[in-house]
Design a protein around this motif. Structure first.
Motif, PDB file in Angstrom:
ATOM      1  N   SER A 143       0.834  -1.193   0.000  1.00  0.00           N
ATOM      2  CA  SER A 143       0.000   0.000   0.000  1.00  0.00           C
ATOM      3  C   SER A 143       0.874   1.250   0.000  1.00  0.00           C
ATOM      4  CB  SER A 143      -0.897   0.007   1.237  1.00  0.00           C
ATOM      5  OG  SER A 143      -0.144   0.360   2.372  1.00  0.00           O
ATOM      6  N   GLU A 175     -10.655  11.189   7.601  1.00  0.00           N
ATOM      7  CA  GLU A 175     -10.228   9.809   7.382  1.00  0.00           C
ATOM      8  C   GLU A 175     -11.437   8.896   7.325  1.00  0.00           C
ATOM      9  OE1 GLU A 175      -6.106  10.413   9.973  1.00  0.00           O
ATOM     10  OE2 GLU A 175      -7.576   8.928  10.608  1.00  0.00           O
ATOM     11  N   ALA A 218      -9.060  -1.398   6.438  1.00  0.00           N
ATOM     12  CA  ALA A 218      -8.785  -0.391   5.414  1.00  0.00           C
ATOM     13  C   ALA A 218      -8.798   0.997   6.033  1.00  0.00           C
ATOM     14  CB  ALA A 218      -9.823  -0.471   4.294  1.00  0.00           C
ATOM     15  N   HIS A 263      -8.491   5.122   4.570  1.00  0.00           N
ATOM     16  CA  HIS A 263      -8.366   6.062   3.452  1.00  0.00           C
ATOM     17  C   HIS A 263      -8.230   7.463   4.025  1.00  0.00           C
ATOM     18  CE1 HIS A 263      -9.255   3.200   0.178  1.00  0.00           C
ATOM     19  NE2 HIS A 263      -9.976   2.603   1.103  1.00  0.00           N
ATOM     20  N   THR A 310      -4.304   4.352   2.468  1.00  0.00           N
ATOM     21  CA  THR A 310      -4.265   4.753   1.068  1.00  0.00           C
ATOM     22  C   THR A 310      -4.989   6.077   0.919  1.00  0.00           C
ATOM     23  OG1 THR A 310      -6.266   3.461   0.592  1.00  0.00           O
ATOM     24  CG2 THR A 310      -4.162   2.381   0.207  1.00  0.00           C
ATOM     25  N   GLY A 333      -7.590   8.908  -0.507  1.00  0.00           N
ATOM     26  CA  GLY A 333      -9.010   8.937  -0.833  1.00  0.00           C
ATOM     27  C   GLY A 333      -9.561  10.302  -0.490  1.00  0.00           C
ATOM     28  N   LEU A 349     -17.139   8.503   0.943  1.00  0.00           N
ATOM     29  CA  LEU A 349     -15.763   8.219   0.564  1.00  0.00           C
ATOM     30  C   LEU A 349     -15.694   8.080  -0.937  1.00  0.00           C
ATOM     31  CD1 LEU A 349     -12.797   7.461   1.077  1.00  0.00           C
ATOM     32  CD2 LEU A 349     -13.544   5.089   1.381  1.00  0.00           C
ATOM     33  N   CYS A 398     -12.860   7.768  -4.274  1.00  0.00           N
ATOM     34  CA  CYS A 398     -11.496   7.551  -4.765  1.00  0.00           C
ATOM     35  C   CYS A 398     -11.464   8.072  -6.197  1.00  0.00           C
ATOM     36  CB  CYS A 398     -11.120   6.079  -4.692  1.00  0.00           C
ATOM     37  SG  CYS A 398     -10.795   5.501  -3.017  1.00  0.00           S
ATOM     38  N   ALA A 426     -10.235   0.213  -3.956  1.00  0.00           N
ATOM     39  CA  ALA A 426     -10.800   0.439  -2.617  1.00  0.00           C
ATOM     40  C   ALA A 426     -11.907  -0.581  -2.397  1.00  0.00           C
ATOM     41  CB  ALA A 426     -11.331   1.865  -2.507  1.00  0.00           C
TER      42      ALA A 426
END
Length: 294
Positions: A12, A94, A113, A115, A136, A138, A153, A155, A254
Motif C-alpha cells: 500500500s 479519514e 482499510a 483512506h 491509502t 481517498g 468516501l 477515490c 478500494a
C-alpha cells in the motif's frame, strides 16, 4: 486469512518513505514527557466521527482477517472522522473499515482499510501513527445537509461509500460512546528491516516483543508485525445515536464492498478529544512465521 496470503497482497502507499519536507511543522505534544514525545502520536482535539456498524458474511470476514486474529462476531464498522484539531497534522478527514475480532481473550477491532484525505497527508509523511495499517489516499467527507448527517468516501471521481443518519437524532450515553472509541485496534505493519510503513509508525513502538507475520529481514522476504493500538486518553464531549443507511460500491483499488452489508446494526455520531499512544507490538516473544519470497 493465512499470513502468507496477507504478504502476497499489493504494497500500500503507506509503505512509501515520507517526503523530507512535511507540509506542517511538528507541534508540541502536551501531556507527554519530553523523552517520550518522539514516540508519541499528537493529541486530537474536537475529533468528530460518524460510525455505522453492520452485519456481514462470516466466511468473507474470516478470509479477510489475518491469523492469529479470530472473528468474534460477523460485525464490521465503517467510520468517517474529521480531525480538524490534530496538532502537527493539519486538518484532514479519514475513513476506516474495521472488523470485530478477538485475540488472546481480548475483544478488539482489526483495521482492514484506511483512506486518508486532507491533500498531501500521505506524500508529505503526515500519515498518523495511530493508524499503522494499510493507509491509502481517498476523499472522505463528513457534512450536515439540513437534518441529515452524511459521510462519503470517494477515490478519484468514483464513489466508494455513502452513509447517512438523522442529525443529532437521539442522545447517546457518553460512557457507551467512550467504550466504542477505546476498543483496542489490531493492524499489520511491515516489520523492522522490511518496507517502511510511515515515519510515525516507525517511531511509536511502545510495547515489547511482537506477533510476527513473515520472515522479517531474511533473504528477500517480506515480513510484518501484528500491532495493537489503544486510545487511553478520551474525553467524550457529545454523542448521538440513530437509524442509518450504508451503501458500499465496488472499486478495484478500494474494495470495501468485499465485506458486504447484510444488515445495519447501529450508528453513532461522537465528538471527543483523544490522545493516541501509538502502535506497540502485541505480545512479548510471540511470532507467527510465514515466508513469501521475492
Amino acid at each position: 486469512m493465512k499470513p502468507e496470503e496477507l504478504l502476497r497482497a499489493p504494497v500500500s502507499p503507506s509503505t512509501l518513505p515520507p517526503s523530507p519536507v512535511p507540509s506542517f511543522p511538528a507541534a508540541p505534544l502536551a501531556g507527554f514527557p519530553a523523552a517520550d514525545r518522539s514516540r508519541a502520536a499528537p493529541p486530537l482535539f474536537d475529533r468528530e466521527c460518524f460510525s455505522v456498524v453492520y452485519r456481514s458474511d462470516p466466511e468473507t470476514l474470516r478470509a479477510a482477517v489475518p491469523e492469529p486474529l479470530e472473528v468474534a462476531e460477523p460485525l464490521v464498522r465503517f467510520e468517517i472522522a474529521n480531525l480538524a484539531g490534530a496538532d502537527g497534522h493539519g486538518s484532514r478527514t479519514e475513513a476506516y473499515q474495521v472488523v470485530a475480532v478477538r485475540y488472546g481473550g481480548e475483544d478488539g477491532e482489526y483495521l482492514h482499510a484506511v483512506h486518508l484525505g486532507g491533500g498531501g497527508t500521505l506524500p508529505a509523511g503526515r500519515a498518523p501513527s495511530s493508524s499503522p495499517g494499510p493507509a491509502t489516499a481517498g476523499t472522505p467527507r463528513l457534512v450536515v445537509e439540513e437534518d441529515l448527517l452524511v459521510g462519503t468516501l470517494d477515490c478519484g471521481a468514483q464513489r466508494v461509500a455513502t452513509a447517512t443518519m438523522p442529525y443529532e437524532y437521539a442522545p447517546m450515553n457518553l460512557r457507551e460512546a467512550r467504550e466504542q472509541i477505546t476498543r483496542p485496534t489490531f493492524a499489520v505493519r511491515p516489520a523492522a528491516g522490511t518496507a517502511v510503513a510511515s515515519s510515525a509508525a516507525e517511531t511509536v513502538g511502545t510495547g515489547t516483543g511482537a506477533a510476527g507475520i513473515g520472515g522479517a529481514g531474511t533473504g528477500g522476504s517480506r515480513g510484518g508485525e501484528l500491532v495493537r493500538t489503544e486510545l487511553p486518553g478520551i474525553t467524550v464531549r457529545r454523542a448521538w445515536r440513530g437509524p442509518a443507511w450504508l451503501q458500499l460500491f465496488e472499486h478495484a483499488l478500494a474494495p470495501l464492498a468485499e465485506l458486504p452489508v447484510l444488515e445495519v446494526v447501529s450508528a453513532s455520531h461522537v465528538l471527543a478529544d483523544l490522545t493516541p499512544r501509538g502502535a506497540g507490538p502485541r505480545r512479548p516473544g510471540e511470532r507467527v512465521e510465514a515466508r513469501h519470497p521475492g
